[in-house]
Design a protein around this motif. Sequence first.
Motif, mmCIF file in Angstrom:
data_model
loop_
_atom_site.group_PDB
_atom_site.id
_atom_site.type_symbol
_atom_site.label_atom_id
_atom_site.label_comp_id
_atom_site.label_asym_id
_atom_site.label_seq_id
_atom_site.Cartn_x
_atom_site.Cartn_y
_atom_site.Cartn_z
ATOM 1 N N THR A 19 -4.551 71.585 -94.547
ATOM 2 C CA THR A 19 -3.145 71.650 -94.125
ATOM 3 C C THR A 19 -2.922 72.841 -93.181
ATOM 4 O OG1 THR A 19 -2.516 73.077 -95.946
ATOM 5 C CG2 THR A 19 -2.396 70.694 -96.352
ATOM 6 N N ASN A 20 -1.761 72.835 -92.523
ATOM 7 C CA ASN A 20 -1.402 73.992 -91.698
ATOM 8 C C ASN A 20 -1.314 75.244 -92.564
ATOM 9 O OD1 ASN A 20 -1.251 72.293 -89.527
ATOM 10 N ND2 ASN A 20 0.995 72.081 -89.610
ATOM 11 N N GLN A 21 -0.815 75.070 -93.777
ATOM 12 C CA GLN A 21 -0.718 76.198 -94.722
ATOM 13 C C GLN A 21 -2.114 76.748 -95.021
ATOM 14 O OE1 GLN A 21 1.420 78.105 -96.153
ATOM 15 N NE2 GLN A 21 0.015 78.965 -97.699
ATOM 16 N N ASP A 22 -3.103 75.858 -95.232
ATOM 17 C CA ASP A 22 -4.490 76.313 -95.435
ATOM 18 C C ASP A 22 -4.946 77.156 -94.245
ATOM 19 O OD1 ASP A 22 -4.801 74.915 -97.848
ATOM 20 O OD2 ASP A 22 -5.547 73.103 -96.843
ATOM 21 N N GLY A 39 3.243 68.501 -83.666
ATOM 22 C CA GLY A 39 3.496 67.376 -84.569
ATOM 23 C C GLY A 39 2.459 67.245 -85.679
ATOM 24 N N ILE A 40 1.436 68.120 -85.659
ATOM 25 C CA ILE A 40 0.341 68.003 -86.647
ATOM 26 C C ILE A 40 0.709 68.755 -87.937
ATOM 27 C CG2 ILE A 40 -2.111 68.506 -87.107
ATOM 28 C CD1 ILE A 40 -2.443 68.559 -83.975
ATOM 29 N N ARG A 41 0.522 68.080 -89.089
ATOM 30 C CA ARG A 41 0.772 68.720 -90.393
ATOM 31 C C ARG A 41 -0.537 68.993 -91.144
ATOM 32 N NH1 ARG A 41 6.067 68.847 -91.636
ATOM 33 N NH2 ARG A 41 7.384 67.609 -90.254
ATOM 34 N N GLU A 42 -1.487 68.108 -90.976
ATOM 35 C CA GLU A 42 -2.774 68.268 -91.656
ATOM 36 C C GLU A 42 -3.842 67.497 -90.896
ATOM 37 O OE1 GLU A 42 -1.270 66.780 -95.423
ATOM 38 O OE2 GLU A 42 -2.296 64.862 -95.100
ATOM 39 N N ARG A 43 -5.108 67.766 -91.244
ATOM 40 C CA ARG A 43 -6.232 67.071 -90.636
ATOM 41 C C ARG A 43 -7.327 66.962 -91.684
ATOM 42 N NH1 ARG A 43 -3.885 71.228 -90.248
ATOM 43 N NH2 ARG A 43 -3.526 71.415 -88.027
ATOM 44 N N ARG A 44 -8.359 66.127 -91.422
ATOM 45 C CA ARG A 44 -9.445 65.956 -92.388
ATOM 46 C C ARG A 44 -10.686 66.730 -91.935
ATOM 47 N NH1 ARG A 44 -8.338 61.560 -95.824
ATOM 48 N NH2 ARG A 44 -6.068 61.343 -95.780
ATOM 49 N N VAL A 270 6.030 52.778 -80.485
ATOM 50 C CA VAL A 270 4.832 53.619 -80.300
ATOM 51 C C VAL A 270 4.295 53.976 -81.679
ATOM 52 C CG1 VAL A 270 3.930 55.768 -79.352
ATOM 53 C CG2 VAL A 270 5.779 54.555 -78.146
ATOM 54 N N PHE A 271 3.004 53.777 -81.892
ATOM 55 C CA PHE A 271 2.414 54.109 -83.199
ATOM 56 C C PHE A 271 1.975 55.577 -83.202
ATOM 57 C CE2 PHE A 271 -0.823 54.535 -86.431
ATOM 58 C CZ PHE A 271 -0.190 53.924 -87.498
ATOM 59 N N VAL A 272 2.408 56.304 -84.219
ATOM 60 C CA VAL A 272 2.098 57.740 -84.319
ATOM 61 C C VAL A 272 1.508 58.050 -85.700
ATOM 62 C CG1 VAL A 272 3.080 60.074 -84.309
ATOM 63 C CG2 VAL A 272 3.964 58.358 -82.707
ATOM 64 N N ASN A 273 0.343 58.681 -85.712
ATOM 65 C CA ASN A 273 -0.196 59.187 -86.992
ATOM 66 C C ASN A 273 -0.765 60.602 -86.848
ATOM 67 O OD1 ASN A 273 -2.535 58.673 -85.586
ATOM 68 N ND2 ASN A 273 -3.478 57.358 -87.126
ATOM 69 N N ILE A 274 -0.397 61.275 -85.756
ATOM 70 C CA ILE A 274 -0.954 62.616 -85.487
ATOM 71 C C ILE A 274 -0.626 63.598 -86.604
ATOM 72 C CG2 ILE A 274 1.053 63.368 -84.109
ATOM 73 C CD1 ILE A 274 -0.965 64.935 -82.361
ATOM 74 N N HIS A 275 0.511 63.420 -87.303
ATOM 75 C CA HIS A 275 0.890 64.347 -88.379
ATOM 76 C C HIS A 275 -0.148 64.359 -89.490
ATOM 77 C CE1 HIS A 275 2.622 60.374 -88.841
ATOM 78 N NE2 HIS A 275 2.666 60.532 -90.144
ATOM 79 N N ARG A 276 -0.828 63.231 -89.709
ATOM 80 C CA ARG A 276 -1.809 63.137 -90.801
ATOM 81 C C ARG A 276 -3.201 63.659 -90.430
ATOM 82 N NH1 ARG A 276 0.864 58.096 -91.970
ATOM 83 N NH2 ARG A 276 -0.549 56.785 -90.778
ATOM 84 N N TYR A 277 -3.578 63.513 -89.144
ATOM 85 C CA TYR A 277 -4.988 63.734 -88.797
ATOM 86 C C TYR A 277 -5.246 64.686 -87.641
ATOM 87 C CZ TYR A 277 -5.125 59.341 -91.420
ATOM 88 O OH TYR A 277 -4.966 58.362 -92.367
ATOM 89 N N GLY A 278 -4.221 65.096 -86.876
ATOM 90 C CA GLY A 278 -4.483 65.844 -85.648
ATOM 91 C C GLY A 278 -5.222 64.980 -84.652
ATOM 92 N N ASN A 279 -5.905 65.649 -83.744
ATOM 93 C CA ASN A 279 -6.654 64.953 -82.697
ATOM 94 C C ASN A 279 -8.098 64.761 -83.164
ATOM 95 O OD1 ASN A 279 -8.020 64.205 -80.381
ATOM 96 N ND2 ASN A 279 -7.242 65.877 -79.114
ATOM 97 N N CYS A 342 -13.248 71.710 -101.341
ATOM 98 C CA CYS A 342 -12.005 71.588 -100.582
ATOM 99 C C CYS A 342 -12.282 71.887 -99.106
ATOM 100 C CB CYS A 342 -10.932 72.514 -101.155
ATOM 101 S SG CYS A 342 -11.224 74.237 -100.811
ATOM 102 N N ALA A 343 -11.305 71.525 -98.259
ATOM 103 C CA ALA A 343 -11.502 71.658 -96.811
ATOM 104 C C ALA A 343 -11.768 73.105 -96.401
ATOM 105 C CB ALA A 343 -10.280 71.104 -96.094
ATOM 106 N N LEU A 344 -11.063 74.051 -97.031
ATOM 107 C CA LEU A 344 -11.272 75.462 -96.669
ATOM 108 C C LEU A 344 -12.698 75.901 -96.984
ATOM 109 C CD1 LEU A 344 -8.066 77.516 -97.586
ATOM 110 C CD2 LEU A 344 -9.168 77.301 -95.347
ATOM 111 N N GLU A 345 -13.234 75.426 -98.125
ATOM 112 C CA GLU A 345 -14.624 75.762 -98.460
ATOM 113 C C GLU A 345 -15.577 75.167 -97.416
ATOM 114 O OE1 GLU A 345 -14.692 76.096 -103.313
ATOM 115 O OE2 GLU A 345 -14.532 74.109 -102.428
ATOM 116 N N LEU A 346 -15.280 73.952 -96.984
ATOM 117 C CA LEU A 346 -16.155 73.306 -96.002
ATOM 118 C C LEU A 346 -16.173 74.084 -94.684
ATOM 119 C CD1 LEU A 346 -15.195 69.576 -96.730
ATOM 120 C CD2 LEU A 346 -17.425 70.627 -97.155
ATOM 121 N N ILE A 347 -14.997 74.579 -94.259
ATOM 122 C CA ILE A 347 -15.017 75.302 -92.979
ATOM 123 C C ILE A 347 -15.505 76.748 -93.140
ATOM 124 C CG2 ILE A 347 -13.279 73.845 -91.888
ATOM 125 C CD1 ILE A 347 -11.305 76.069 -92.152
ATOM 126 N N GLN A 348 -15.491 77.258 -94.382
ATOM 127 C CA GLN A 348 -16.073 78.592 -94.603
ATOM 128 C C GLN A 348 -17.543 78.601 -94.195
ATOM 129 O OE1 GLN A 348 -14.659 81.329 -95.129
ATOM 130 N NE2 GLN A 348 -12.623 80.684 -95.789
#
Length: 370
Positions: A19-22, A39-44, A270-279, A342-348
């Motif tokens: 998440t952006n908070q992460d 418009g991005i809230r989170e990504r995988r 227009v279909f939008v899902n950027i909030h869930r996944y980013g680019n 978790c995602a933070l551990e993966l990017i660590q």
Amino acid sequence: MTHAAITGWGKCLPPAVLTNQDLSTILDTDDEWVVSRTGIRERRISHVGLEELAYVASMRALAAAGVEGSSIDLIVFGTCSHDDQVPNMASGIQARIGAQPAAALDINTACTSFLYGLSIANALIRTGVVRRALVIGAELISPFMDWTDRDVAVLFGDGAAAVVLEATDKEEGVLAEKLGCFGESRDILCVQGMGGRYANHGVLYGVTRWQFEGQEIFKKAVAGMSGACQDTLARLNLKPDDIDLVVPHQANLRIIEAVARKTHVPMERVFVNIHRYGNMSAATVAIALCEAIEEGRVGAGSLLMLPGFGGGLSYSAHVVRWGNRTTALRTSDIELPPNERCALELIQDCLRRKTQASERGTAKQPFAGL
Ligand code: ACO
């Protein structure tokens, strides 16, 4: 005349959500800034390699089409974040889905790779070279991301999707497209460290420097995508009102809104899902298309517009006539291996690698003189 209908679709999103908070725990950023600017809230963030993501997506697409891997005679794999350059990614998918001896090629036009791949598969089917193709858009950005650079780290995510194309006499699939590139501006969107230029120069693989001129990219993205949409509509003698749904590349919500405005299509279409996944680069339009179908936004006979923009600076727009199939014929039971972290551990892990490289001195001013 032979056409190339899209008869199957499948996506694979890794489960770990960043998440952006992460991100605000490791970067000087906050949710309000990222949401209001992009418009991005989170990504995988993926816990597996690129091939694994693409394999799961491919098996789901084959199941949706109700066909076996052995019946595929062309695989086009769009990506710029290869597990390996040699052998290529498409041959790995060919081996895993049992599509021997299908032609298997990778294509890299950055974020437009899936869309350029769609054009290649469409052309080879329409000219009778092959009859059934698998086109993949998949990207594993996280290992290449500079997680210390807030300008770009907030923008991207990992993911994969695939579609099956089949020869048909009906007027379905890609009806027309525009492909282009602003090569003279290619240096404004650059990831240093991912190519042979850096080999043997003390740059560790995976240590990157992202050279993005965000506001210039923004303007080129709007001009490239909206120009390509207008060109494609003109080729088919269509009006914006004829398009049932626009499924655009999702780099920034404000870019999508500007393209919709310039193309004279209201955001409701227009279909939008950027909030869930980013680019997710090459995976973006492919995943958005899957979700548009899953959410019932694509009907039998719908006319779709797929605008894309990416490094190069490549741009494109495809007009696609959807067929009758809007629900999967079968589902696949292939899943990703379980993820414990978790995602933070993966990017660590990525951060640790970069720090170790700096400590060893190997990544000290790694791009000096290059
Ligand atoms: N959090 C907080 N502040 C930030 C962040 C962040 N994550 N990133 C940048 N800032 C700061 C900048 O440092 C700058 O501060 P300053 O004014 O003190 O110098 C300020 O925010 C404004 O930065 P800008 O670059 O002017 O912000 P802008 O409104 O242009 O938005 C963005 C930046 C989102 C990158 C935008 O330009 C954009 O979307 N560009 C195109 C998309 C893009 O580059 N995508 C990458 C892939 S390309 C593709 O797929 C097509």
